[in-house]
Design an enzyme around this catalytic site. Structure first.
Site, PDB file in Angstrom:
ATOM      1  N   CYS A  82       0.865  -1.175   0.000  1.00 32.70           N
ATOM      2  CA  CYS A  82       0.000   0.000   0.000  1.00 32.70           C
ATOM      3  C   CYS A  82       0.899   1.221   0.000  1.00 32.70           C
ATOM      4  O   CYS A  82       2.107   1.098   0.186  1.00 32.70           O
ATOM      5  CB  CYS A  82      -0.936   0.019   1.216  1.00 32.70           C
ATOM      6  SG  CYS A  82      -2.389   1.082   0.947  1.00 32.70           S
ATOM      7  N   LYS A 135     -11.441  -8.284   6.405  1.00 32.52           N
ATOM      8  CA  LYS A 135     -10.795  -7.455   7.417  1.00 32.52           C
ATOM      9  C   LYS A 135     -11.685  -6.284   7.767  1.00 32.52           C
ATOM     10  O   LYS A 135     -12.176  -5.639   6.836  1.00 32.52           O
ATOM     11  CB  LYS A 135      -9.457  -6.959   6.861  1.00 32.52           C
ATOM     12  CG  LYS A 135      -8.728  -5.997   7.756  1.00 32.52           C
ATOM     13  CD  LYS A 135      -7.519  -5.430   7.086  1.00 32.52           C
ATOM     14  CE  LYS A 135      -6.938  -4.390   8.015  1.00 32.52           C
ATOM     15  NZ  LYS A 135      -6.098  -3.456   7.340  1.00 32.52           N
ATOM     16  N   TYR A 152      -1.844 -10.209  15.815  1.00 30.18           N
ATOM     17  CA  TYR A 152      -0.708  -9.775  16.648  1.00 30.18           C
ATOM     18  C   TYR A 152      -0.492 -10.730  17.818  1.00 30.18           C
ATOM     19  O   TYR A 152       0.518 -10.654  18.496  1.00 30.18           O
ATOM     20  CB  TYR A 152      -0.955  -8.335  17.133  1.00 30.18           C
ATOM     21  CG  TYR A 152      -1.190  -7.395  15.973  1.00 30.18           C
ATOM     22  CD1 TYR A 152      -0.125  -6.871  15.261  1.00 30.18           C
ATOM     23  CD2 TYR A 152      -2.490  -7.095  15.539  1.00 30.18           C
ATOM     24  CE1 TYR A 152      -0.325  -6.048  14.159  1.00 30.18           C
ATOM     25  CE2 TYR A 152      -2.709  -6.279  14.436  1.00 30.18           C
ATOM     26  CZ  TYR A 152      -1.624  -5.765  13.754  1.00 30.18           C
ATOM     27  OH  TYR A 152      -1.828  -4.969  12.654  1.00 30.18           O
ATOM     28  N   LYS A 165     -12.111  -5.293   2.551  1.00 31.63           N
ATOM     29  CA  LYS A 165     -11.549  -4.516   3.650  1.00 31.63           C
ATOM     30  C   LYS A 165     -12.464  -3.340   3.930  1.00 31.63           C
ATOM     31  O   LYS A 165     -12.753  -2.541   3.036  1.00 31.63           O
ATOM     32  CB  LYS A 165     -10.153  -4.032   3.266  1.00 31.63           C
ATOM     33  CG  LYS A 165      -9.493  -3.149   4.307  1.00 31.63           C
ATOM     34  CD  LYS A 165      -8.074  -2.805   3.893  1.00 31.63           C
ATOM     35  CE  LYS A 165      -7.431  -1.850   4.879  1.00 31.63           C
ATOM     36  NZ  LYS A 165      -6.067  -1.491   4.444  1.00 31.63           N
ATOM     37  N   ARG A 191      -2.606   2.555  13.023  1.00 27.72           N
ATOM     38  CA  ARG A 191      -2.174   3.812  12.402  1.00 27.72           C
ATOM     39  C   ARG A 191      -1.168   4.543  13.282  1.00 27.72           C
ATOM     40  O   ARG A 191      -0.290   5.239  12.774  1.00 27.72           O
ATOM     41  CB  ARG A 191      -3.380   4.668  12.042  1.00 27.72           C
ATOM     42  CG  ARG A 191      -4.176   4.010  10.917  1.00 27.72           C
ATOM     43  CD  ARG A 191      -5.433   4.760  10.536  1.00 27.72           C
ATOM     44  NE  ARG A 191      -6.211   3.964   9.584  1.00 27.72           N
ATOM     45  CZ  ARG A 191      -7.422   4.292   9.171  1.00 27.72           C
ATOM     46  NH1 ARG A 191      -7.985   5.401   9.609  1.00 27.72           N
ATOM     47  NH2 ARG A 191      -8.058   3.527   8.317  1.00 27.72           N
ATOM     48  N   CYS A 216       0.015   4.110   1.901  1.00 24.99           N
ATOM     49  CA  CYS A 216      -0.308   5.045   2.988  1.00 24.99           C
ATOM     50  C   CYS A 216       0.824   5.225   4.004  1.00 24.99           C
ATOM     51  O   CYS A 216       0.912   6.264   4.655  1.00 24.99           O
ATOM     52  CB  CYS A 216      -1.610   4.663   3.685  1.00 24.99           C
ATOM     53  SG  CYS A 216      -1.738   2.950   4.182  1.00 24.99           S
ATOM     54  N   SER A 242      -5.707  -4.475  14.719  1.00 22.61           N
ATOM     55  CA  SER A 242      -5.068  -3.851  15.876  1.00 22.61           C
ATOM     56  C   SER A 242      -6.049  -3.502  17.000  1.00 22.61           C
ATOM     57  O   SER A 242      -5.773  -3.761  18.167  1.00 22.61           O
ATOM     58  CB  SER A 242      -4.310  -2.597  15.432  1.00 22.61           C
ATOM     59  OG  SER A 242      -5.178  -1.689  14.767  1.00 22.61           O
ATOM     60  N   CYS A 245      -3.786   6.102   0.658  1.00 26.68           N
ATOM     61  CA  CYS A 245      -3.360   4.825   0.069  1.00 26.68           C
ATOM     62  C   CYS A 245      -3.008   4.929  -1.410  1.00 26.68           C
ATOM     63  O   CYS A 245      -2.600   3.940  -2.020  1.00 26.68           O
ATOM     64  CB  CYS A 245      -4.451   3.781   0.270  1.00 26.68           C
ATOM     65  SG  CYS A 245      -4.909   3.548   2.004  1.00 26.68           S
ATOM     66  N   GLU A 277     -16.727  -7.820  -4.243  1.00 21.19           N
ATOM     67  CA  GLU A 277     -15.293  -7.493  -4.147  1.00 21.19           C
ATOM     68  C   GLU A 277     -14.436  -8.760  -4.283  1.00 21.19           C
ATOM     69  O   GLU A 277     -13.436  -8.769  -4.987  1.00 21.19           O
ATOM     70  CB  GLU A 277     -14.989  -6.812  -2.801  1.00 21.19           C
ATOM     71  CG  GLU A 277     -15.463  -5.364  -2.728  1.00 21.19           C
ATOM     72  CD  GLU A 277     -14.497  -4.399  -3.431  1.00 21.19           C
ATOM     73  OE1 GLU A 277     -13.506  -4.853  -4.033  1.00 21.19           O
ATOM     74  OE2 GLU A 277     -14.744  -3.174  -3.369  1.00 21.19           O
ATOM     75  N   ARG A 292     -10.795   7.047   4.841  1.00 23.21           N
ATOM     76  CA  ARG A 292     -10.599   6.069   3.775  1.00 23.21           C
ATOM     77  C   ARG A 292     -11.928   5.549   3.206  1.00 23.21           C
ATOM     78  O   ARG A 292     -11.981   4.503   2.585  1.00 23.21           O
ATOM     79  CB  ARG A 292      -9.795   4.879   4.297  1.00 23.21           C
ATOM     80  CG  ARG A 292      -8.466   5.234   4.937  1.00 23.21           C
ATOM     81  CD  ARG A 292      -7.405   4.210   4.599  1.00 23.21           C
ATOM     82  NE  ARG A 292      -6.244   4.204   5.462  1.00 23.21           N
ATOM     83  CZ  ARG A 292      -5.294   5.135   5.480  1.00 23.21           C
ATOM     84  NH1 ARG A 292      -5.386   6.208   4.703  1.00 23.21           N
ATOM     85  NH2 ARG A 292      -4.257   5.015   6.298  1.00 23.21           N
TER      86      ARG A 292
END
Ligand code: PBG
Ligand code: ZN
Length: 327
Positions: free
Chosen positions: A117, A246, A312, A193, A203, A119, A273, A127, A231, A215
């Protein structure tokens, strides 16, 4: 007379035998933030336990993940320099390109995935490239994303994962990879997404928040589930090898629908996150038991239909799964 469902729940061995979904360390993908800005491993305040790794230490943590059985790592870059076109995104000496080569040099044997990406590389934090009114220009941005993916392939990545949600993104990248001789490099598309508030801590971590606006002109509206199937369909037609939903938890219905309508493609779900940070905050307060909540959550992704989970928690979870097996 009534049904006796409890017969098969009597012992751990019986429960294991009839378990419908299983979670293994190899189902997990660990995100790693690679930084040119910090010269030592730097904690991220909003993501306790997650670090930004300078180039010299990224191989070490990746190797730890490999030893714990984690299936793959996905790399995000934090470059020293940003500009309007995201020049560093496809630079031969860019942070991700160097990180991929470093992992190879240090003998990392797991799968290396890179997020593709702009961004994190643009000074405006969007992005793609911007027009005069601050709008993201679709088709010229595709060229930059394709160049970025090819540069990652040149560095030796196993899978590229474009996350920009621009129209035609997978086709542009597939064409560029093929044209550069990388027809065997798979694409894990962030195919569905959503424009989600759950990305807040990421971020901070990646220093990739948009300087203005949001976004919502390219990421999906959280109201839409059916649209996610369109999509996915577009990305399949354009050459995506692996699909993704996501974020994860608030979108498990989308994971399930995807599994049903695209039964033949590998499917990833991204436990993002904000989902991670909520669990860490509650467990730090002693309100929930981190280990059992994390394992239950990751298993739920598998039950919903995801083959792999980007999380994570991957390293911790892999170790907990090992311990469980040993006990
Ligand atoms: C970059 C990107 C983002 C995430 C993954 N790739 C941020 C965004 O779209 O704003 C979010 C990951 C997370 O929250 O864990 N496009
Ligand atoms: Zn982006």
């Amino acid at each position: 007379m009534f049904e006796r469902y409890r017969r098969l729940r009597q012992t751990p061995a019986l429960r294991r035998l009839v378990a419908e979904a299983r979670l293994e360390a190899s189902d997990l993908i660990l995100p790693l933030f690679v930084t040119e800005v910090d010269d030592r491993p730097t904690p991220i305040a909003s993501m306790p336990g997650v670090m930004r790794w300078p180039l010299g230490s990224v191989a070490g943590v990746a190797r730890e993940a490999e030893e714990a059985g984690v299936g793959a790592v996905i790399l995000f870059g934090i470059p020293a320099k940003k500009d309007a076109r995201g020049t560093e995104a496809d630079a031969e000496e860019g942070v991700i390109q160097r990180a991929v080569r470093e992992l190879r040099r240090e003998g990392f044997g797991g799968v290396v995935i890179t997020d593709v990406c702009l961004c994190e590389y643009t000074d405006h934090g969007h992005c793609g490239l911007l027009g005069d009114n601050g709008e993201i220009l679709n088709d010229v941005s595709l060229r930059r994303l394709a160049e970025t993916a090819v540069s990652h392939a040149r560095a030796g990545v196993d899978i590229v994962a474009p996350s920009a949600m621009l129209d035609g993104m997978v086709r542009a990248i597939r064409g560029a990879l093929d044209g550069a001789g990388f027809d065997q490099t798979p694409i894990l598309s962030y195919s569905a997404k959503y424009a989600s508030s759950y990305y807040g801590p990421f971020r901070d971590a990646a220093d990739g928040a948009p300087r203005f606006g949001d976004r919502r002109s390219h990421q999906m509206d959280p109201a839409n589930g059916r649209e996610a199937m369109l999509e996915h369909g577009a990305d399949v037609a354009e050459g995506a090898d692996i699909l993704m939903v996501k974020p994860g938890l608030a979108y498990l219905d989308v994971v399930r629908r995807t599994r049903t309508l695209y039964p033949h493609h590998p499917l990833a779900a991204y436990n993002v996150s904000g989902e991670y940070s909520m669990v860490k905050a509650a467990s730090a307060n002693g309100w929930i038991d981190e280990r059992s909540v994390v394992l239950e959550t990751l298993l739920a992704f598998r039950r919903a239909g995801a083959d792999v989970v980007i999380t994570y928690h991957a390293l911790d979870a892999a170790r907990w799964l090992r311990e469980k097996e040993a006990s």
